[in-house]
Design a protein around this motif. Structure first.
Motif, PDB file in Angstrom:
ATOM      1  N   GLU A 173      30.588  40.550  37.056  1.00 34.64           N
ATOM      2  CA  GLU A 173      29.688  40.054  38.038  1.00 34.64           C
ATOM      3  C   GLU A 173      29.063  38.821  37.519  1.00 34.64           C
ATOM      4  OE1 GLU A 173      28.472  41.228  40.728  1.00 34.64           O
ATOM      5  OE2 GLU A 173      30.034  42.773  40.489  1.00 34.64           O
ATOM      6  N   SER A 210      43.920  46.768  35.542  1.00 29.73           N
ATOM      7  CA  SER A 210      42.872  45.687  35.814  1.00 29.73           C
ATOM      8  C   SER A 210      41.285  45.898  35.218  1.00 29.73           C
ATOM      9  CB  SER A 210      42.902  45.423  37.452  1.00 29.73           C
ATOM     10  OG  SER A 210      44.310  45.811  38.127  1.00 29.73           O
ATOM     11  N   PRO A 211      41.134  44.992  34.613  1.00 34.40           N
ATOM     12  CA  PRO A 211      39.752  45.120  34.275  1.00 34.40           C
ATOM     13  C   PRO A 211      38.692  45.014  35.316  1.00 34.40           C
ATOM     14  CG  PRO A 211      40.874  43.024  33.345  1.00 34.40           C
ATOM     15  CD  PRO A 211      41.695  43.608  34.062  1.00 34.40           C
ATOM     16  N   GLU A 212      37.474  45.691  34.981  1.00 34.84           N
ATOM     17  CA  GLU A 212      36.663  45.846  36.264  1.00 34.84           C
ATOM     18  C   GLU A 212      36.197  44.277  36.497  1.00 34.84           C
ATOM     19  OE1 GLU A 212      34.642  48.165  37.613  1.00 34.84           O
ATOM     20  OE2 GLU A 212      36.100  49.197  36.942  1.00 34.84           O
ATOM     21  N   GLU A 213      35.878  44.095  37.596  1.00 39.29           N
ATOM     22  CA  GLU A 213      35.598  42.795  38.291  1.00 39.29           C
ATOM     23  C   GLU A 213      34.040  42.310  37.469  1.00 39.29           C
ATOM     24  OE1 GLU A 213      35.608  40.619  42.465  1.00 39.29           O
ATOM     25  OE2 GLU A 213      35.889  42.626  42.310  1.00 39.29           O
ATOM     26  N   MET A 228      45.438  49.509  39.336  1.00 42.26           N
ATOM     27  CA  MET A 228      43.940  49.276  38.911  1.00 42.26           C
ATOM     28  C   MET A 228      43.624  49.742  37.656  1.00 42.26           C
ATOM     29  SD  MET A 228      42.879  48.918  42.292  1.00 42.26           S
ATOM     30  CE  MET A 228      41.281  49.443  42.634  1.00 42.26           C
ATOM     31  N   ARG A 231      43.432  40.394  37.464  1.00 43.62           N
ATOM     32  CA  ARG A 231      42.518  39.874  36.452  1.00 43.62           C
ATOM     33  C   ARG A 231      43.550  39.945  34.938  1.00 43.62           C
ATOM     34  NH1 ARG A 231      39.066  40.947  39.842  1.00 43.62           N
ATOM     35  NH2 ARG A 231      39.314  43.326  39.497  1.00 43.62           N
TER      36      ARG A 231
END
Lengths: 284, 266
Positions: free
Chosen positions: A284, A279-282, A276, A235
Motif C-alpha cells: 500500500e 504473489s505477496p500482498e499488494e 495468487m 510481484r
C-alpha cells in the motif's frame, strides 16, 4: 503434453503451417524476460515462453503480474530490461527489427472519433501507404466478418461498446496479421455482449489461421477461448503454470455447459489460486 | 437527429429575448417618465434614430474597425498555430519562449498601444499589431495543449502500425488538437475586436480610416450621446456576430460529416 495442441482447421494457402509430424518452429520465443522499472519495482522476472503457430494462448493472472507489459513487449511497444524476444519465422530488417505481422486489440477500442467505421479500419493500411480504392474490398470483407457491414459509414460515437470493440478487432485483422494480441479486450463489456464476442472471436480464429495471445483475468473466458493457458503470479511477474486445454474447436455454447469445460475451469481456478499464493500482498 | 436540438435552441432563445424586450421597454418608459435629457442618458428610441440617421458614417467606421479585427484574427491564427507547432516540436523552445508569450498576454494592451503607435508609422499597421498581440495568446496556449493531449492508446496504435512522425502529426495530432484550437479561436475572435477598439482609442485617429472608437470619442466630445450608444451597440453586435461565426465554423469542422478525403489530399 506439448505435442497435443489441437490441430487447426485447414485454411487455403497457410503461410507457415508445417507438414504433420514435424515439430513446428515456435512463432515467438521469449527467453529470460525481466522488466525492472526506474523505481526498482520488478514487473517481470525470468519469463521463458514459446508461442507456437495456431495457438490460442491466454495469459491469466492477478493484476500486477505483468501480463499486459509482456504483451506490449511482444508488440515492440516496450523493451525488456533483460532477455530476448525472437521471431524465428519472421524476417528481420537492417535495423534488427522483426517483421512482426501482428494486430493489437487494446483494452479500449481506441477508435479515431473523427473518422467513420470504414476509415478507422482503413487506418493501418493507410499508414502503410495503401490507396483506399485498392483496399476497399478488403475493408468491406473484414467489416462483414465482424458483422458491421451496415455501419461502415457510421461514426464511433453512434456505436455501442460492443460494436466499437468489433471495429477495433476488424482494424487489427485488416492487415492479415499472423498474430493477434488482445489485452483484456472485453473487460469493459457486459456479460451478454462479452459472450457473443467470445463466440465471434472463436469463429474468426477458426477461419483465419491466426495465432492469438490473449490477456484476461477471467478464468471462464480463458478456458472457453484458449488452447493453452499460461498462469502468472505477481510481484514479480513469473510464469506459475502452463496448461493445455485439450478440447477441440469449434467450440460453442454447448462447450460452456460440458463437463470437460467445468473440469478445466476448476483446474484453472486452482492454478490461479496457486499463483495468487505465490504473489505477496499488494504493497500500500 | 437534429430536430429535438433545434426545438430546444428555440426554447432556449425565447427567455433572454423576452427579458431584453422588457428591459428596453422599462428603459424607454423611465427615460420618458423622468424626462431624462438625451445628452445624459438616451432612450432606446433615440439611439435607434441615431442608428438610422448616422447609419452611413457609423457603418463606414464599423467596417474600418472590423477590418482591423479580422486581419488581426487571421494573423493571430496563423502566428499562434505556427508557434504552437514549434512549441510541440521541442520542449526547449517552449520553455524558452512561453514566458514571453505570457508576458505579452498579461501586459495591458492599453499601456503598450501608445508605444506601438509611436514606433509604427502607419496607424493602420499599428492597430493591427495591437489587436494581434492580444488575440494570439489563446490560440498559442490552446493549440499547444491540443497538440500535446494525445490519448496513449492512440499513440500505441500508431506506433504498432509504424506510423512516421509526419503521419502521426497529420492523422492524429492535428485532428486531436482541433477542438482545442477552435475553443481558442472563439476567445481570440472576441479579443481581436477588443484589441482593435482599444488601439483605436489610444491612437485617436480620424479621417478616412476612423474606426468606431473614434466615433465614440467624437460623439462624447460633442455630447451626441445617442450616437455614442449607437456606436457601442454596433461594436457589441459585431462581437456577437464574430463569436457566432466561430461557433458555426467549429461545428462545421468538427461535425460528423467530416470527410477524411479532404485531409488525405492535404
Amino acid at each position: 503434453m506439448k505435442g497435443n495442441v489441437v490441430p487447426m482447421f485447414d485454411p487455403p494457402g497457410p503461410p507457415d503451417q508445417k507438414p504433420e509430424g514435424a515439430p513446428a518452429r515456435p512463432l515467438l520465443r521469449l527467453t529470460g524476460i525481466s522488466k525492472t522499472y526506474a523505481n526498482n519495482t520488478v514487473a517481470l522476472e525470468g519469463v521463458d515462453l514459446d508461442i507456437r503457430p495456431g495457438e490460442f494462448l491466454t495469459l491469466l493472472g492477478p493484476s500486477g503480474c505483468g501480463k499486459s507489459t509482456l504483451l506490449k513487449m511482444i508488440a515492440g511497444l516496450a523493451a525488456p530490461s533483460t532477455g530476448t524476444i525472437d521471431w524465428p519465422q519472421s524476417s528481420y530488417d537492417a535495423l534488427g527489427e522483426p517483421d512482426r505481422l501482428l494486430g493489437f486489440v487494446f483494452q479500449e477500442p481506441t477508435l479515431l472519433p473523427w473518422r467513420t467505421v470504414f476509415d478507422n479500419v482503413y487506418l493501418p493500411l493507410k499508414l502503410a501507404g495503401q490507396r483506399k480504392a485498392a483496399v476497399r474490398e478488403r475493408i468491406m470483407e473484414v467489416l462483414a466478418q465482424v458483422g458491421l457491414t451496415r455501419f461502415a459509414n457510421a461514426y464511433p460515437r453512434e456505436l455501442s461498446g460492443g460494436m466499437k470493440m468489433r471495429v477495433s478487432i476488424a482494424r487489427a485483422l485488416v492487415t492479415n496479421p499472423r498474430v493477434l494480441l488482445m489485452d483484456e479486450p472485453f473487460a469493459a463489456l457486459d456479460e451478454i455482449t462479452r459472450t457473443k464476442l467470445n463466440n465471434d472471436l472463436l469463429k474468426l480464429f477458426a477461419k483465419q489461421n491466426l495465432t492469438v495471445i490473449f490477456v484476461t483475468h477471467s478464468v471462464y473466458e480463458s478456458v472457453y477461448l484458449s488452447s493453452r493457458i499460461v498462469v502468472m503470479s505477481a510481484r514479480p511477474g513469473r510464469v506459475s503454470s502452463d496448461m493445455t486445454i485439450d478440447a477441440p474447436y469449434p467450440r460453442d455454447e454447448e462447450f460452456r455447459t460440458s463437463t470437460i469445460y467445468n473440469d478445466y475451469c476448476r483446474r484453472a481456478s486452482e492454478a490461479l489460486r496457486q499463483a495468487m499464493a505465490e504473489s505477496p500482498e499488494e504493497p500500500e | 437527429m437534429a430536430t429535438p436540438r433545434d426545438n430546444s435552441t428555440l426554447t432556449e432563445m425565447l427567455p433572454p429575448f423576452v427579458v431584453g424586450i422588457i428591459i428596453l421597454a422599462a428603459w424607454e418608459a423611465a427615460c420618458r417618465f423622468f424626462a431624462i435629457p438625451a445628452y445624459l442618458f438616451p432612450a432606446p428610441s433615440a439611439i435607434g434614430q441615431s442608428l438610422i440617421a448616422d447609419g452611413p458614417s457609423l457603418m463606414r467606421a464599423l467596417w474600418s474597425t472590423l477590418k482591423v479585427a479580422l486581419i488581426a484574427l487571421g494573423l493571430a491564427t496563423l502566428i499562434g498555430s505556427i508557434v504552437a507547432f514549434l512549441f510541440v516540436q521541442n520542449r526547449l523552445i517552449e520553455r524558452s519562449f512561453f514566458p514571453y508569450a505570457v508576458i505579452m498576454q498579461v501586459t495591458p494592451i492599453v499601456a503598450v498601444a501608445p508605444l506601438i503607435i509611436i514606433l509604427v508609422k502607419n496607424t493602420q499597421v499599428a492597430l493591427i499589431i495591437c489587436a494581434t498581440i492580444i488575440a494570439v495568446f489563446p490560440i498559442i496556449s490552446n493549440t499547444t495543449i491540443g497538440l500535446r493531449s494525445l490519448d496513449s492508446g492512440h499513440k500505441n496504435l500508431f506506433a504498432i502500425n509504424n506510423a512516421s512522425r509526419l503521419q502521426s502529426l497529420i492523422y492524429l495530432r492535428i485532428p486531436s488538437a482541433l477542438p482545442f484550437f477552435f475553443a481558442g479561436l472563439r476567445v481570440a475572435s472576441g479579443l481581436s475586436l477588443i484589441g482593435a477598439v482599444v488601439a483605436e482609442f489610444v491612437a485617436g485617429t480620424g479621417g478616412r480610416s476612423a474606426g468606431l472608437a473614434y466615433e465614440i470619442l467624437q460623439a462624447g466630445f460633442q455630447l451626441e450621446i445617442p450616437r455614442m450608444f449607437a456606436a457601442l451597440f454596433l461594436i457589441t453586435m459585431t462581437g456577437i456576430l464574430m463569436f457566432s461565426v466561430m461557433v458555426v465554423l467549429s461545428k462545421v469542422a468538427l461535425g460528423p460529416w467530416h470527410d477524411s478525403e479532404h485531409e488525405q489530399e492535404a
